[in-house]
Design a protein around this motif. Structure first.
Motif, PDB file in Angstrom:
ATOM      1  N   LEU A  19     -40.876   6.013   5.062  1.00  0.00           N
ATOM      2  CA  LEU A  19     -40.739   4.561   5.178  1.00  0.00           C
ATOM      3  C   LEU A  19     -39.516   4.069   4.400  1.00  0.00           C
ATOM      4  CD1 LEU A  19     -44.462   3.356   4.887  1.00  0.00           C
ATOM      5  CD2 LEU A  19     -43.023   3.464   6.936  1.00  0.00           C
ATOM      6  N   LEU A  20     -39.292   4.643   3.223  1.00  0.00           N
ATOM      7  CA  LEU A  20     -38.118   4.271   2.441  1.00  0.00           C
ATOM      8  C   LEU A  20     -36.840   4.588   3.212  1.00  0.00           C
ATOM      9  CD1 LEU A  20     -36.978   3.217  -0.247  1.00  0.00           C
ATOM     10  CD2 LEU A  20     -37.039   5.584  -1.099  1.00  0.00           C
ATOM     11  N   GLY A  21     -36.834   5.725   3.908  1.00  0.00           N
ATOM     12  CA  GLY A  21     -35.679   6.097   4.709  1.00  0.00           C
ATOM     13  C   GLY A  21     -35.427   5.114   5.839  1.00  0.00           C
ATOM     14  N   LEU A  22     -36.499   4.664   6.503  1.00  0.00           N
ATOM     15  CA  LEU A  22     -36.342   3.678   7.582  1.00  0.00           C
ATOM     16  C   LEU A  22     -35.800   2.357   7.059  1.00  0.00           C
ATOM     17  CD1 LEU A  22     -39.602   4.269   9.666  1.00  0.00           C
ATOM     18  CD2 LEU A  22     -37.282   4.975  10.252  1.00  0.00           C
ATOM     19  N   ILE A  23     -36.310   1.926   5.892  1.00  0.00           N
ATOM     20  CA  ILE A  23     -35.859   0.660   5.311  1.00  0.00           C
ATOM     21  C   ILE A  23     -34.400   0.750   4.877  1.00  0.00           C
ATOM     22  CG2 ILE A  23     -36.185  -0.933   3.373  1.00  0.00           C
ATOM     23  CD1 ILE A  23     -39.193  -0.179   3.495  1.00  0.00           C
ATOM     24  N   VAL A  24     -34.063   1.830   4.173  1.00  0.00           N
ATOM     25  CA  VAL A  24     -32.677   2.009   3.734  1.00  0.00           C
ATOM     26  C   VAL A  24     -31.764   2.190   4.940  1.00  0.00           C
ATOM     27  CG1 VAL A  24     -31.098   3.509   2.449  1.00  0.00           C
ATOM     28  CG2 VAL A  24     -33.333   2.935   1.487  1.00  0.00           C
ATOM     29  N   GLY A  25     -32.262   2.875   5.975  1.00  0.00           N
ATOM     30  CA  GLY A  25     -31.480   3.030   7.200  1.00  0.00           C
ATOM     31  C   GLY A  25     -31.148   1.695   7.832  1.00  0.00           C
ATOM     32  N   SER A  26     -32.101   0.757   7.766  1.00  0.00           N
ATOM     33  CA  SER A  26     -31.849  -0.588   8.285  1.00  0.00           C
ATOM     34  C   SER A  26     -30.737  -1.263   7.486  1.00  0.00           C
ATOM     35  CB  SER A  26     -33.134  -1.425   8.212  1.00  0.00           C
ATOM     36  OG  SER A  26     -32.924  -2.726   8.701  1.00  0.00           O
TER      37      SER A  26
END
Length: 269
Positions: free
Chosen positions: A19-26
């Protein structure tokens, strides 16, 4: 280099990093879109108010301001079927791809370092390097704010033992990284009579040197040069190299940096 098997990690740890990766990816998508515009705008209009915060996220086609449920990483893209819900224009595939790649890289960091501060430091390395590579590929720009962050966080992380590179090797990698590429660039300019690479590439290699250390610099440069040469030859035969023969070198430095960082490619101890 040792790895922590994902099966030995808790489901909560895997979920947090994904989830952290998805948020940072955004957020990386925001950097990819806005930083080049900010750099070019500051040159033409120093008083421009365009920044990472304003204006708020909107559709590039109809300029409708996006609501919170349209900004959920990956899920909004899937729910909206890749189209703006107001004008039905397609949304670039870059957005979900960057988010998924970032999540995968963060899980790789978790896989290598476990649920630790070292893993979070590695996540910063991956996120910054991904943003730099993508921006350079699209715009031939390597923003100083990102290359400097990569350099200084790498040095500080080394001093605090948050990376696998000892401080002296990190310092040597940063200094020699910039110096080696500057020497190559200077030599090419003298022989060919034109600039071979920009200052951004030099700063990027300095930042990479701070993370991978002095002993990984030569393999990193060789990997980047060989892969870049192959790419250039292929593009030349396809007639897509451009009239000046230039292409972005940052992505090849970034890919080689990932390889040296995660695989521990090095010339010495």
């Amino acid at each position: 280099m040792s790895f922590t098997h994902l099966s030995s990690l808790s489901f909560e740890a895997i979920l947090v990093f994904a989830l952290l990766g998805l948020i940072v990816g955004s957020f990386i998508n925001v950097l990819i879109h806005r930083l080049p515009v900010m750099i070019l705008a500051s040159e033409d209009n120093p008083a421009s108010e365009f920044n990472l915060m304003t204006p708020r996220s909107h559709c590039p086609h109809c300029h409708h301001r996006l609501q919170w449920f349209e900004l959920i990483p990956l899920f909004s893209y899937v729910f909206l079927k890749g189209r703006c819900r107001h004008c039905a224009q397609s949304i670039s595939m870059r957005y979900p791809v960057v988010e998924l790649v970032t999540a995968a890289l963060f899980l790789l960091c978790l896989h290598q370092y476990g649920f630790t501060l070292q893993a979070l430091a590695a996540c910063f390395f991956c996120a910054t390097l991904l943003a730099l590579a993508w921006i350079d590929a699209e715009t031939f720009l390597l923003p100083d704010i990102l290359t400097q962050a990569l350099l200084w966080v790498g040095l500080i992380g080394s001093a605090l033992s948050l990376t696998h590179t000892p401080l002296l090797q990190s310092l040597g990698g940063a200094v020699l990284g910039y110096g080696l590429l500057w020497l190559v660039s200077w030599g090419f300019e003298k022989l060919a009579g034109k600039e071979g690479m920009g200052q951004g590439d030099l700063k990027l290699l300095a930042g990479l040197g701070a993370w991978v250390g002095v002993w990984s610099l030569l393999p990193l440069i060789l990997l980047a040069s060989i892969s870049g040469l192959i790419f250039g030859i292929v593009q030349k035969f396809r007639g897509q190299l451009g009239h000046n023969g230039h292409f972005a070198f940052g992505p090849f430095l970034a890919l080689s940096g990932f390889a040296c960082f995660f695989l521990g490619i090095s010339m010495g101890a």
